[in-house]
Design an enzyme around this catalytic site. Structure first.
Site, mmCIF file in Angstrom:
data_model
loop_
_atom_site.group_PDB
_atom_site.id
_atom_site.type_symbol
_atom_site.label_atom_id
_atom_site.label_comp_id
_atom_site.label_asym_id
_atom_site.label_seq_id
_atom_site.Cartn_x
_atom_site.Cartn_y
_atom_site.Cartn_z
ATOM 1 N N ALA A 256 -2.493 5.032 -1.354
ATOM 2 C CA ALA A 256 -2.632 3.579 -1.514
ATOM 3 C C ALA A 256 -2.508 3.220 -2.985
ATOM 4 C CB ALA A 256 -3.982 3.140 -0.974
ATOM 5 N N CYS A 264 15.702 1.313 -2.503
ATOM 6 C CA CYS A 264 15.930 1.677 -1.096
ATOM 7 C C CYS A 264 14.944 1.029 -0.127
ATOM 8 C CB CYS A 264 15.905 3.187 -0.945
ATOM 9 S SG CYS A 264 17.146 3.985 -1.990
HETATM 10 C C1 UGA Z 1 13.434 6.780 -0.376
HETATM 11 C C2 UGA Z 1 13.228 7.818 0.733
HETATM 12 O O1 UGA Z 1 11.995 8.514 0.509
HETATM 13 C C3 UGA Z 1 14.383 8.826 0.748
HETATM 14 O O2 UGA Z 1 14.223 9.744 1.825
HETATM 15 C C4 UGA Z 1 15.691 8.041 0.917
HETATM 16 O O3 UGA Z 1 16.814 8.913 0.904
HETATM 17 C C5 UGA Z 1 15.831 7.051 -0.225
HETATM 18 O O4 UGA Z 1 14.697 6.141 -0.206
HETATM 19 C C6 UGA Z 1 17.105 6.276 -0.008
HETATM 20 O O5 UGA Z 1 17.192 5.514 0.954
HETATM 21 O O6 UGA Z 1 18.066 6.517 -0.743
HETATM 22 P P1 UGA Z 1 13.079 6.823 -3.037
HETATM 23 O O7 UGA Z 1 13.531 5.405 -3.031
HETATM 24 O O8 UGA Z 1 13.624 7.776 -4.053
HETATM 25 O O9 UGA Z 1 13.398 7.500 -1.611
HETATM 26 O O10 UGA Z 1 11.513 6.782 -3.217
HETATM 27 P P2 UGA Z 1 10.225 7.284 -2.420
HETATM 28 O O11 UGA Z 1 9.811 8.602 -2.911
HETATM 29 O O12 UGA Z 1 10.389 7.103 -0.962
HETATM 30 O O13 UGA Z 1 9.161 6.218 -2.945
HETATM 31 C C7 UGA Z 1 9.359 4.833 -2.691
HETATM 32 C C8 UGA Z 1 8.209 4.018 -3.222
HETATM 33 O O14 UGA Z 1 7.037 4.231 -2.451
HETATM 34 C C9 UGA Z 1 7.811 4.299 -4.663
HETATM 35 O O15 UGA Z 1 7.639 3.060 -5.326
HETATM 36 C C10 UGA Z 1 6.506 5.036 -4.549
HETATM 37 O O16 UGA Z 1 5.650 4.838 -5.646
HETATM 38 C C11 UGA Z 1 5.928 4.405 -3.291
HETATM 39 N N1 UGA Z 1 4.927 5.247 -2.588
HETATM 40 C C12 UGA Z 1 5.298 6.447 -2.077
HETATM 41 C C13 UGA Z 1 3.633 4.794 -2.436
HETATM 42 O O17 UGA Z 1 3.274 3.684 -2.886
HETATM 43 N N2 UGA Z 1 2.726 5.574 -1.761
HETATM 44 C C14 UGA Z 1 3.061 6.777 -1.239
HETATM 45 O O18 UGA Z 1 2.184 7.441 -0.644
HETATM 46 C C15 UGA Z 1 4.381 7.221 -1.404
#
Ligand code: UGA
Length: 437
Positions: A256, A264
């Site tokens: 959280a 994405c």
């Molecule tokens: C995301 C997906 O995880 C990939 O599998 C996908 O290929 C990619 O989009 C895409 O469509 O190209 P990404 O955008 O690199 O990847 O980032 P994530 O690691 O998914 O994180 C996204 C956001 O969620 C970040 O801002 C991160 O801080 C946030 N987040 C993540 C949280 O707030 N809490 C969490 O527990 C996990």
């Protein structure tokens, strides 16, 4: 295999370099001359751990070239479409201009039996439409949809060894020749045991949007729990640990904080809702509206907490924001919650300084009105409050005793719930997390 990659953003540049590392002969194409020049000099135009080294490594093999001339695609057997599909201006739907341009640009250079492999995230139905365009141009090429699941910050490893490979083939025919060709492109990963699913075009397209929607939903679920925890005096991090021990739930993506951003998840859930509406299935995805709303509320909540922490008014308060990118190990500030909170605080009268190890150049282009300082100690000097908004390891490792001596008031708001509250409080800090008592 001779391969062309159209589009050299996060997806295409990494894909091209990884394909060359696997031994293929790759030409990577983009309309942006600066980007191509940088990549050709083995300098990634964005920060992605390991990419510069990989570019240097494959450069000496002569197996990877970069060009702005799409005619260079002639002679390749497999053509990967890796261009962006951003959100349309003022609408939820995805802008497919670049995908359409990539296909029409390639058409004159295709040879009989070529395979076009779509990797961009597209609304379901796009592959069928593009297949028609290819057919009506009388190009004897087959279109496969092969969604990409790489995460920024882990892009190289995710590309070389993905956790699954999905092929969308016309009518889902597993014995299609194109399947065998793509199998040889991905021979390494397949030999290492990466599962491969062959399906039809719409299912392959939906796998990607469904996966990102699930991840966004998981994050917003735990952020909704954080709201409840705030109201009830409970601790969302312990709640996440406890529910995450159930294998069916899992602890990943239950952190959280200030919510998700990037190029994405936010635009993908919106494009998904828009597409569902076009298909007459909008009711199925109304929950994603709530996922989006919960996510955007995190930013407002953070600004409110900052105001509380500063004694009820932000006017003239010196606030230092730690982290500008949407997540650590990246310099990507697209829809970054951290940066949008920093801009809101500034609008509401705070004197905001932003620091970040990688993203300051991108951040200052997006929000030139904010004050940027690359040295974090200098950025924190005389601050009335610190806001940790992107959980870079270096911020998680800060010594609260040392930092207490340089700020004006020891007040910290932990927007990613990564600091140890007991440690910071023991060092004299007023600590606030999100969904933590
Ligand atoms: C995301 C997906 O995880 C990939 O599998 C996908 O290929 C990619 O989009 C895409 O469509 O190209 P990404 O955008 O690199 O990847 O980032 P994530 O690691 O998914 O994180 C996204 C956001 O969620 C970040 O801002 C991160 O801080 C946030 N987040 C993540 C949280 O707030 N809490 C969490 O527990 C996990």
């Amino acid at each position: 295999m001779r391969i062309s990659v159209v589009g050299c953003g996060y997806l295409g540049a990494v894909h091209a370099a990884c394909m060359a590392k696997l031994g293929h002969d790759v030409v990577a194409i983009d309309v942006d001359e600066q980007k191509i020049a940088a990549l050709a000099a083995a300098n990634a135009p964005f920060y992605e751990p390991g990419l510069d080294d990989l570019l240097r490594e494959v450069q000496v093999t002569g197996r990877l070239s970069f060009t702005t001339d799409v005619a260079a695609a002639r002679g390749s057997v497999v053509h990967f479409i890796c261009v962006g599909t951003p959100q349309k201006k003022g609408e939820n739907g995805a802008d497919l201009t670049y995908v359409d341009a990539a296909i029409s640009g390639l058409l004159p250079y295709l040879s009989s039996g070529d395979i076009i492999v779509g990797k961009s995230t597209v609304p379901v139905g796009t592959a069928a439409r593009l297949a028609e365009i290819i057919k009506s141009a009388e190009a004897d090429a087959h279109l496969l949809w092969n969604p990409e699941f790489l995460r920024e910050g882990h892009a190289v490893a995710d590309t070389l060894l993905p956790d699954r490979i999905v092929y969308g083939v016309l009518n889902g025919a597993e014995d299609h020749d194109a399947v065998a060709v793509l199998d040889s492109v991905y021979a390494n990963a397949l030999a290492a045991g990466t599962p491969r699913i062959v399906t039809d075009h719409p299912t392959a397209e939906l796998v990607k949007t469904a996966a990102n929607s699930f991840l966004a939903t998981k994050i917003s679920f735990i952020n909704a729990m954080a709201e409840l925890c705030d109201a009830a005096g409970a601790d969302v991090t312990q709640l996440a640990d406890a529910i995450g021990m159930d294998d069916r739930i899992g602890r990943k993506f239950l952190n959280a904080g200030i919510g998700f951003g990037g190029g994405c998840l936010p635009k993908d859930i919106r494009a998904f809702m828009a597409r569902a509406g076009e298909l007459g299935a909008d009711q199925a995805l109304t929950f994603l509206r709530e996922v989006d709303a919960i996510n955007m509320r995190r930013r407002t909540r953070m600004v409110e907490l900052a105001r509380e922490l500063c004694g009820g008014s932000l006017l003239g308060k010196r606030i230092t924001v730690l982290g500008a990118d949407f997540k650590p190990e990246s310099d990507d500030v697209r829809d970054s919650p951290a940066l949008s909170i920093a801009a809101q605080l500034q609008l509401q009268g705070a004197d905001v300084t932003v620091t970040d190890p990688k993203a300051l150049a991108n951040a200052s282009r997006r929000f030139p009105e904010l004050h940027y300082v690359s040295d974090s100690t200098e950025a924190m000097a005389s601050a009335d409050a610190l806001l940790l908004l992107t959980e870079w390891q270096m911020y998680q490792d800060l010594d609260p005793y040392h930092i207490a001596e340089i700020v004006a008031s020891p007040r910290v708001l932990d927007g990613r719930n990564v600091l140890d509250p007991a440690k910071w409080r023991a060092a004299g800090w007023v600590y606030r997390g999100l969904g933590r008592p």
